[in-house]
Enzyme design. Structure first.
Site, short mmCIF file in Angstrom:
data_model
loop_
_atom_site.label_atom_id
_atom_site.label_comp_id
_atom_site.label_asym_id
_atom_site.label_seq_id
_atom_site.Cartn_x
_atom_site.Cartn_y
_atom_site.Cartn_z
N GLU A 54 0.82 -1.21 0.00
CA GLU A 54 0.00 0.00 0.00
C GLU A 54 0.86 1.27 0.00
OE1 GLU A 54 -3.16 0.50 -0.39
OE2 GLU A 54 -4.04 -1.47 -0.15
N ASN A 90 -7.57 9.84 -5.47
CA ASN A 90 -8.43 9.01 -6.33
C ASN A 90 -9.38 9.94 -7.09
OD1 ASN A 90 -7.51 6.50 -4.98
ND2 ASN A 90 -8.61 7.38 -3.23
N ASP A 92 -13.60 9.67 -7.21
CA ASP A 92 -14.50 10.19 -6.18
C ASP A 92 -13.88 11.35 -5.40
OD1 ASP A 92 -12.65 8.90 -4.60
OD2 ASP A 92 -14.11 7.77 -3.42
N SER A 136 -11.44 11.46 -3.48
CA SER A 136 -10.95 11.12 -2.14
C SER A 136 -9.43 10.94 -2.21
CB SER A 136 -11.61 9.83 -1.64
OG SER A 136 -11.15 8.72 -2.39
N ASP A 179 -6.09 8.68 -0.27
CA ASP A 179 -5.64 7.63 0.65
C ASP A 179 -4.44 8.15 1.43
OD1 ASP A 179 -7.58 5.93 -0.38
OD2 ASP A 179 -6.22 5.14 -1.91
N ASN A 231 -8.63 5.67 3.43
CA ASN A 231 -9.37 6.52 2.49
C ASN A 231 -10.22 7.59 3.16
OD1 ASN A 231 -12.13 6.74 0.72
ND2 ASN A 231 -10.30 6.66 -0.54
#
Ligand SMILES: *[C@@H]1O[C@H](CO)[C@@H](O)[C@H](O)[C@H]1NC(C)=O
Length: 147
Positions: free
Chosen positions: A53, A64, A67, A69, A71, A78
């Site tokens: 990750e 991202n 949407d 958003s 991370d 998120n």
């Protein structure tokens, strides 16, 4: 000089941009914070997850666009569901934290939030875990660590 620079680049690829923990320091710290075996998830699984990750970079962020958003941190948590960054539309802040707290190098908030996520959604909430850790032999992820 050039040679040394190249060596440094090969062995410590993230040091310039973030706070990259060593694999074993990460394993030791999350064990201390009670993540080993938490909700049935072994320490090696958490180490594998964080490697894929964030490569153990506590300051990792990834946007991202679908949407809007982001991370955050070593577990890439998120902002749509779990933390507040003041800019994600329709965010719910399930962990009740500022997203920036998930980047703190002591890992306290990040581990607390990861525990909540695994309780609510299970470990397969993390795509990096599903793609690279699920069903794999993970013994190498703790190799050489004195735990
Ligand atoms: C996993 O890998 C380790 C080291 O490569 C090996 O010793 C062990 O037998 C493997 N375990 C399984 C279940 O395949």
């Amino acid at each position: 000089m050039k040679f040394l620079f190249l060596l440094g680049f090969l062995f410590f690829p993230m040091t310039v941009h973030g706070v990259r923990m060593s694999r074993c320091a990460f394993a030791r710290r999350i064990k201390e914070l009670g993540l080993s075996g938490y909700h049935g998830v072994s320490l090696a699984n958490w180490v594998c997850l964080a490697q894929w990750e964030s490569d153990f970079n506590t300051a990792a962020t990834n946007y991202n666009s679908w949407d809007r958003s982001t991370d955050y941190g070593i577990f890439q948590i998120n902002s749509h569901y779990w933390c507040d960054d003041d800019k994600t539309p329709h965010a719910t802040n399930g962990c009740g934290v500022r997203c920036s707290q998930l980047e703190e190098t002591n890992l306290v908030k990040a581990v607390e939030c990861a525990k909540q996520i695994v309780r609510q959604q299970g470990i397969s909430a993390w795509v990096g875990w599903k793609n690279h850790c699920e069903g794999h032999n993970l013994s190498g992820y703790l190799e050489g660590c004195s735990l």
